[in-house]
Design a protein around this motif. Structure first.
Motif, PDB file in Angstrom:
ATOM      1  N   UNK A   1       1.861   6.729  40.803  1.00 16.04           N
ATOM      2  CA  UNK A   1       0.852   7.139  41.787  1.00 16.04           C
ATOM      3  C   UNK A   1      -0.538   6.724  41.336  1.00 16.04           C
ATOM      4  N   UNK A   2      -0.864   7.014  40.077  1.00 18.21           N
ATOM      5  CA  UNK A   2      -2.184   6.621  39.579  1.00 18.21           C
ATOM      6  C   UNK A   2      -2.345   5.109  39.612  1.00 18.21           C
ATOM      7  N   UNK A   3      -1.303   4.402  39.226  1.00 16.90           N
ATOM      8  CA  UNK A   3      -1.367   2.949  39.179  1.00 16.90           C
ATOM      9  C   UNK A   3      -1.655   2.351  40.555  1.00 16.90           C
ATOM     10  N   UNK A   4      -0.976   2.841  41.589  1.00 22.03           N
ATOM     11  CA  UNK A   4      -1.169   2.269  42.926  1.00 22.03           C
ATOM     12  C   UNK A   4      -2.553   2.592  43.469  1.00 22.03           C
ATOM     13  N   UNK A   5      -3.157   3.665  42.972  1.00 20.83           N
ATOM     14  CA  UNK A   5      -4.543   3.931  43.351  1.00 20.83           C
ATOM     15  C   UNK A   5      -5.492   2.874  42.828  1.00 20.83           C
ATOM     16  N   UNK A   6      -5.151   2.271  41.661  1.00 24.52           N
ATOM     17  CA  UNK A   6      -5.987   1.216  41.096  1.00 24.52           C
ATOM     18  C   UNK A   6      -6.013  -0.030  41.983  1.00 24.52           C
ATOM     19  N   UNK A   7      -4.971  -0.224  42.772  1.00 18.06           N
ATOM     20  CA  UNK A   7      -4.874  -1.462  43.559  1.00 18.06           C
ATOM     21  C   UNK A   7      -5.910  -1.514  44.673  1.00 18.06           C
ATOM     22  N   UNK A   8      -6.326  -0.347  45.166  1.00 20.37           N
ATOM     23  CA  UNK A   8      -7.267  -0.316  46.282  1.00 20.37           C
ATOM     24  C   UNK A   8      -6.667  -0.762  47.594  1.00 20.37           C
ATOM     25  N   UNK A   9      -5.331  -0.848  47.655  1.00 16.91           N
ATOM     26  CA  UNK A   9      -4.664  -1.376  48.845  1.00 16.91           C
ATOM     27  C   UNK A   9      -4.171  -0.245  49.748  1.00 16.91           C
ATOM     28  N   UNK A  10      -4.622  -0.192  51.005  1.00 17.87           N
ATOM     29  CA  UNK A  10      -4.195   0.878  51.917  1.00 17.87           C
ATOM     30  C   UNK A  10      -2.722   0.818  52.289  1.00 17.87           C
ATOM     31  N   UNK A  11      -2.052  -0.300  51.988  1.00 11.02           N
ATOM     32  CA  UNK A  11      -0.634  -0.392  52.350  1.00 11.02           C
ATOM     33  C   UNK A  11       0.226   0.608  51.580  1.00 11.02           C
ATOM     34  N   UNK A  12      -0.305   1.128  50.450  1.00 12.64           N
ATOM     35  CA  UNK A  12       0.467   2.076  49.647  1.00 12.64           C
ATOM     36  C   UNK A  12       0.200   3.534  50.024  1.00 12.64           C
ATOM     37  N   UNK A  13      -0.724   3.776  50.934  1.00 11.46           N
ATOM     38  CA  UNK A  13      -1.063   5.157  51.300  1.00 11.46           C
ATOM     39  C   UNK A  13       0.145   5.914  51.868  1.00 11.46           C
ATOM     40  N   UNK A  14       0.952   5.336  52.771  1.00 13.04           N
ATOM     41  CA  UNK A  14       2.123   6.089  53.268  1.00 13.04           C
ATOM     42  C   UNK A  14       3.090   6.493  52.162  1.00 13.04           C
ATOM     43  N   UNK A  15       3.294   5.619  51.182  1.00 14.07           N
ATOM     44  CA  UNK A  15       4.194   5.953  50.069  1.00 14.07           C
ATOM     45  C   UNK A  15       3.602   7.049  49.198  1.00 14.07           C
TER      46      UNK A  15
ATOM     47  N   UNK B   1      10.989   8.064  41.093  1.00 13.98           N
ATOM     48  CA  UNK B   1      11.741   8.216  39.857  1.00 13.98           C
ATOM     49  C   UNK B   1      12.073   9.686  39.591  1.00 13.98           C
ATOM     50  N   UNK B   2      13.158   9.918  38.901  1.00 15.05           N
ATOM     51  CA  UNK B   2      13.565  11.292  38.593  1.00 15.05           C
ATOM     52  C   UNK B   2      12.619  11.970  37.614  1.00 15.05           C
ATOM     53  N   UNK B   3      11.929  11.187  36.796  1.00 17.01           N
ATOM     54  CA  UNK B   3      10.998  11.724  35.799  1.00 17.01           C
ATOM     55  C   UNK B   3       9.609  11.862  36.429  1.00 17.01           C
ATOM     56  N   UNK B   4       9.081  13.094  36.470  1.00 18.87           N
ATOM     57  CA  UNK B   4       7.793  13.304  37.138  1.00 18.87           C
ATOM     58  C   UNK B   4       6.653  12.598  36.411  1.00 18.87           C
ATOM     59  N   UNK B   5       6.786  12.368  35.099  1.00 16.44           N
ATOM     60  CA  UNK B   5       5.745  11.646  34.375  1.00 16.44           C
ATOM     61  C   UNK B   5       5.588  10.230  34.931  1.00 16.44           C
ATOM     62  N   UNK B   6       6.708   9.609  35.274  1.00 15.54           N
ATOM     63  CA  UNK B   6       6.657   8.244  35.801  1.00 15.54           C
ATOM     64  C   UNK B   6       6.219   8.226  37.259  1.00 15.54           C
TER      65      UNK B   6
ATOM     66  N   UNK C   1       1.501  15.862  39.913  1.00 16.74           N
ATOM     67  CA  UNK C   1       1.886  14.618  40.591  1.00 16.74           C
ATOM     68  C   UNK C   1       1.249  14.568  41.972  1.00 16.74           C
ATOM     69  N   UNK C   2       1.334  15.679  42.713  1.00 16.27           N
ATOM     70  CA  UNK C   2       0.702  15.732  44.037  1.00 16.27           C
ATOM     71  C   UNK C   2      -0.803  15.505  43.926  1.00 16.27           C
ATOM     72  N   UNK C   3      -1.415  16.101  42.921  1.00 18.73           N
ATOM     73  CA  UNK C   3      -2.864  15.921  42.737  1.00 18.73           C
ATOM     74  C   UNK C   3      -3.209  14.472  42.402  1.00 18.73           C
ATOM     75  N   UNK C   4      -2.388  13.828  41.580  1.00 17.52           N
ATOM     76  CA  UNK C   4      -2.623  12.424  41.243  1.00 17.52           C
ATOM     77  C   UNK C   4      -2.498  11.544  42.478  1.00 17.52           C
ATOM     78  N   UNK C   5      -1.565  11.871  43.364  1.00 16.25           N
ATOM     79  CA  UNK C   5      -1.431  11.118  44.616  1.00 16.25           C
ATOM     80  C   UNK C   5      -2.672  11.287  45.483  1.00 16.25           C
ATOM     81  N   UNK C   6      -3.218  12.508  45.514  1.00 17.92           N
ATOM     82  CA  UNK C   6      -4.467  12.746  46.258  1.00 17.92           C
ATOM     83  C   UNK C   6      -5.585  11.876  45.685  1.00 17.92           C
ATOM     84  N   UNK C   7      -5.695  11.862  44.364  1.00 17.50           N
ATOM     85  CA  UNK C   7      -6.725  11.045  43.708  1.00 17.50           C
ATOM     86  C   UNK C   7      -6.541   9.564  44.027  1.00 17.50           C
TER      87      UNK C   7
END
Length: 640
Positions: free
Chosen positions: A300-314, A290-295, A327-333
């Motif tokens: 990114x945080x939401x997909x971390x909740x899933x626990x699914x490795x299929x989202x790691x490449x994204x 999304x163009x908005x970094x907040x989203x 945003x980069x830090x949230x993706x790391x988390x």
């Protein structure tokens, strides 16, 4: 100084330290309630904590409750290196002692305990002094802990009628635990209807719903999405996510499409992922671009909740230099939270990008994965090359030990590791920080006494600041003059060069007083200037906790706060603790500043009438929650 037991949202944590001290409030409650066996108020257990010294943490021996039937003494845990004996099968004939968990009592026993709690409340209801207010608040919390639907009427009465806002919030939270559908729904309706006058109840809804086990109430929450205030809608959405109401997916998807408020859409993304199911997760995935970094951050945080490795490449696509650092830090988390073998390569790659705090989170995650997946105790700090060599050897089945690797010491403050290069220290300089006086028979002159709270705080802070300057040698610009800032990059360079650590300090009492308008390079010259300034800040006035936190979160180029105080809030924009916590959550929703807290109540007040306001347990409750809700660690250095 060696830190004991690190806690990180992305990895293994410090074991919480049990609080065993008896406060003035506990003494009053003991005389009123314990003799009758009514209840014992639970001491708050911080979710994140550090030990006070450098020795390995030891479990405090359990304390048997007074006047209870005798129970078998607990067996001390084996030493860390001792072989673990085979686990015995659970014994059905040894139930948990009722005082530890009143919800396991029989209905008859619960009714008796509820009656005693109500009497304790009524006996203190007309007295607005501090101790009676705390006593009836403890009775309210206990009534909720019974998890007894008949407690609903009593809790609803307190929620509506009590004169103390904190007690009313405690009743609102307790209603969620009582389990009565009608009472919970009524309280939620009242909370949402009173938003303009008392927004704290709507903002507390997600926390209240955490303890609700009633599925009917959870499903009913979706009907509350039709609100006018966007902040209230965001709170309802967060509560739906906490409750994992799978049937709410269509309503949340509609809200995501039509809402214009970024906070609402952010919470919808987080809630959708928590619901589970491929459909909800598929709605989240496109927002990584999304163009908005907040989203992007919310997705990114939401997909971390899933626990699914299929989202790691994204998620890995967000860990680049051109992305917003948070945003980069949230993706790391998020990748760390997924925590599978597939996370190791992107976590190692993330050590070459971003701010130190993000890279420290990757480090903690890698250390945890090495232990959980491969039974290896490894910590190569934030060195991507060392981690890459280790991972290559693991994949080839080669012994990964590297005797040539030398770890690096981490600067700490009250034994809390400083895992950031953008740090703000906030110090309480209220009047009570001048306590305690030198013992009367010591012969020590007041000018020579160095054991006041402010002295202890100064000693720890000055050491931490000088250690930061020492670790900064070779990284700070050579031509930088005293008091000058730096335009150095805030990320590690492509050749692995670390940026200099930036720091600032501020004090607060009735108002907040910053040392500088912005963070400066932690050079020896700047550190000594800060220390000289701090020594001139004399203790005086009250404790404006919220104002200090608001100031810290608002600072640019700061991602970590160390907040030290010795008292509960008494001044400022907000004084009520639940309001402070809710407002800080709002301020920090997107900034994600880490807030470490240190509770420092050492020695008694020389003014006897002021001592009743000194309650280490009460202080520890709010300080531990500030830290726990803001990715931080909590240190309790209290000793009356």
């Amino acid at each position: 100084m060696k830190a004991v037991g690190l806690v990180s949202p992305a990895g293994p944590g410090y074991a919480p330290r049990t609080m065993t001290r008896t406060s003035a409030l506990a003494a009053v409650l003991a005389s009123v309630l314990l003799a009758t066996g009514a209840f014992r108020p639970a001491v708050p257990s911080p979710s994140v904590s550090w030990a006070d010294d450098t020795d390995p943490p030891q479990e405090d021996p359990p304390v048997d409750p007074p006047a209870d039937p005798p129970v078998e003494p607990p067996v001390d845990p084996p030493a860390p290196d001792a072989p673990k004996p085979p686990a015995d099968p659970p014994k059905a004939d040894k139930p948990k002692p009722p005082d530890n968990d009143p919800s396991v009592l029989s209905d008859k026993e619960k009714a008796a305990k509820l009656s005693e709690a109500k009497k304790t409340y009524d006996d203190n209801a007309r007295n607005g002094d501090l101790i009676p207010v705390r006593t009836r608040r403890a009775a309210v919390k206990f009534a909720g802990d019974l998890r007894f639907p008949p407690a609903g009427d009593f809790l609803k009465h307190v929620f509506v009628k009590d004169n103390d806002l904190t007690t009313r919030v405690a009743a609102f939270m307790a209603i969620g635990r009582c389990g009565d559908t009608e009472t919970i729904q009524s309280a939620v309706k009242t909370a949402l209807a009173s938003t303009k006058k008392e927004p704290i109840f709507a903002l507390s809804l997600p926390k209240m719903i955490e303890s609700v086990t009633n599925d009917e109430v959870k499903e009913w929450l979706t009907s509350r999405l039709e609100q006018r205030d966007d902040e209230v809608i965001a709170a309802v959405v967060e509560a739906i996510g906490v409750a994992k109401v799978a049937s709410a997916e269509p309503a949340l998807a509609e809200l995501l499409a039509k809402s214009k408020d970024v906070a609402v859409r952010f919470e919808v993304l987080r809630a959708l992922a928590r619901l589970g199911g491929k459909g909800a997760q598929a709605r989240v995935l496109p927002f990584l671009a999304d163009a908005d970094w907040h989203l992007r951050m919310g997705a990114a945080e939401a997909l971390g909740f899933t626990g699914s490795p299929e989202f790691i490449p994204d998620l890995t696509k967000l860990i680049v230099r051109t992305e917003e650092p948070i945003v980069a830090e949230t993706a790391v988390e998020a990748i760390a939270r997924i925590g599978t073998k597939d996370a190791i390569d992107p976590l190692i790659a993330s050590l070459k990008v971003g701010r130190l705090r993000a890279r420290q989170k990757a480090r903690v995650a890698l250390t945890g994965l090495a232990k959980s997946l491969y039974k290896q105790e490894k910590d190569f700090s934030v060195d991507p090359m060392a981690w890459s060599v280790w991972w290559g050897k693991v994949q080839r089945g080669v012994d990964p030990d590297d005797p040539t690797f030398k770890g690096s010491d981490t600067t700490s403050y009250f034994n809390v590791p400083i895992h950031s290069d953008r740090v703000l220290f906030i110090l309480d300089v209220s009047g009570s920080m001048n306590w305690p006086d030198a013992p009367r028979d010591s012969g020590i002159r007041p000018a020579d006494w160095r054991e006041r709270r402010i002295d202890v705080a100064h000693k720890e802070m000055f050491k931490a600041l000088r250690d930061l300057a020492k670790s900064n040698q070779g990284r700070a610009p050579k031509k930088l003059k005293k008091g000058e800032t730096s335009d150095s990059p805030d990320q590690v360079s492509e050749d692995g060069t670390e940026p200099p650590t930036m720091f600032s300090v501020a004090t607060f009492a009735g108002v907040v007083t910053p040392w500088q308008k912005q963070a400066l390079v932690a050079s020896s010259e700047n550190v000594e200037l800060a220390i000289a300034w701090l020594e001139k800040q004399l203790p005086r006035g009250g404790t404006a906790t919220y104002d200090a936190l608001e100031f810290g979160i608002a600072q640019d180029n700061i991602d970590t706060i160390f907040f030290l105080s010795d008292g509960v809030p008494s001044l400022g924009k907000y004084e009520e603790r639940e309001t402070i916590l809710a407002e800080v959550r709002k301020l920090n929703r997107f900034k994600r500043v880490t807030i470490h807290t240190i509770a420092l109540i050492i020695g008694l007040s020389p003014i006897e009438s002021a001592r009743k306001y000194e309650d280490p347990d009460d202080m520890a409750d709010i300080m531990s929650r500030i830290a726990g809700e803001n990715q931080g660690g909590f240190v309790n250095r209290s000793k009356l």
